[in-house]
Scaffold this active site. Structure first.
Site, short mmCIF file in Angstrom:
data_model
loop_
_atom_site.label_atom_id
_atom_site.label_comp_id
_atom_site.label_asym_id
_atom_site.label_seq_id
_atom_site.Cartn_x
_atom_site.Cartn_y
_atom_site.Cartn_z
N SER A 32 -0.74 10.54 -5.14
CA SER A 32 -0.36 11.66 -4.28
C SER A 32 0.01 12.90 -5.07
CB SER A 32 0.82 11.25 -3.39
OG SER A 32 1.91 10.85 -4.21
N ASP A 33 0.39 12.70 -6.33
CA ASP A 33 0.77 13.85 -7.16
C ASP A 33 0.54 13.51 -8.63
OD1 ASP A 33 3.17 12.25 -6.05
OD2 ASP A 33 3.91 12.96 -7.97
N VAL A 77 0.87 -1.18 0.00
CA VAL A 77 0.00 0.00 0.00
C VAL A 77 0.91 1.23 0.00
CG1 VAL A 77 -2.12 -0.93 1.01
CG2 VAL A 77 -0.24 -0.33 2.52
N1 HPA Z 1 7.67 8.91 -8.89
C1 HPA Z 1 7.99 7.79 -8.25
N2 HPA Z 1 7.36 7.40 -7.16
C2 HPA Z 1 6.35 8.15 -6.68
C3 HPA Z 1 5.98 9.33 -7.31
C4 HPA Z 1 6.66 9.72 -8.48
O1 HPA Z 1 6.37 10.75 -9.10
N3 HPA Z 1 4.95 9.86 -6.59
C5 HPA Z 1 4.72 9.04 -5.56
N4 HPA Z 1 5.56 8.00 -5.62
#
Ligand code: HPA
Length: 234
Positions: A202-203, A89
């Site tokens: 998350s992004d 997770v």
């Molecule tokens: N790259 C690699 N792993 C990650 C990223 C990402 O942009 N965001 C959250 N985990």
């Protein structure tokens, strides 16, 4: 017998384990979701706990970041402690217009920049795939909880900074980039155990959006539920 990286005695780890990257997340899960959690590891700060969830004995442990780190722990959990069901997770960055921050992505398969397979089989590319039974369970559990969920290819990159052109790979329908699932999936194939990766976004690498820490906490809690329910599903 303790291993080089896990100080637990045999029997102290359940045969089903949830694997967040961050050991403090493992502690959070143990404290908030498990009954009677007992800590079994603190070597290198990689906290691990065993307790019960809805009457089922389960464990949770951090893996660290990247395929080399998760591979060390998964290898020892499988070969020394007899773990049979391992669910990662974690978080991932979206590289797909249809995948938004806070959504859940279940990695059906994981492309990778890692040489993990090539060390064993230099002559061909092996598709690293999730266990279908776990994938099927997780998808329906997430849907029933009303969580926006995508299933498909992900990219497990060796590099957080730089690395392959993730956006170009996104054009092949790959949904998100993270750093561990392909390693876990390969070990699942190698040792005949069930593995799955569930990630919250998350992004967003296309739009630049990012979740706040409060949002991450909320979506993380949803993901925990999906992970734990999948872990104990018959
Ligand atoms: N790259 C690699 N792993 C990650 C990223 C990402 O942009 N965001 C959250 N985990």
């Amino acid at each position: 017998m303790p291993t080089p990286h896990i100080e637990a005695q045999k029997g102290e780890i359940a045969d089903k384990i949830l694997l967040p990257g961050d050991p403090l997340r493992a502690k959070f899960i143990a404290e908030n979701f498990l009954e009677n959690p007992v800590q079994f590891n603190q070597v290198r700060g990689m906290l691990g706990f065993t307790g019960t969830y809805k009457g089922h004995r389960v464990s949770v442990m951090g893996t660290g970041m990247g395929i080399p780190s998760i591979s060390i722990y998964a290898n020892e959990l499988i070969t020394e402690y007899g773990v049979k069901r391992l669910i990662r997770v974690g978080t991932a960055g979206s590289i797909n217009e249809e995948v938004h921050i806070r959504d859940l992505v279940i990695g059906q398969a994981a492309a990778t920049t890692s040489a993990i397979v090539r060390h064993d089989f230099p002559d061909f590319d092996f598709p690293q795939i999730a266990d279908f039974d776990l994938l099927d369970k997780a998808y329906h559990i997430a849907k029933d909880l009303g969580i926006t969920t995508h299933v498909g290819n992900i990219l497990s990159s060796d590099l957080f900074y730089g690395g392959p052109d993730a956006l170009k790979i996104g054009q092949l329908g790959v949904k998100a980039v993270e750093m561990e699932a392909a390693g876990l999936y390969y070990l699942g194939a190698k040792h005949h155990v069930q593995t799955l990766g569930i990630m919250t976004i998350s992004d967003h690498l296309l739009t630049g959006e990012a979740t706040t820490s409060e949002e991450r906490q909320l979506t993380f809690t949803d993901m925990m539920k999906v992970g734990l329910e999948t872990l104990i599903a018959e």
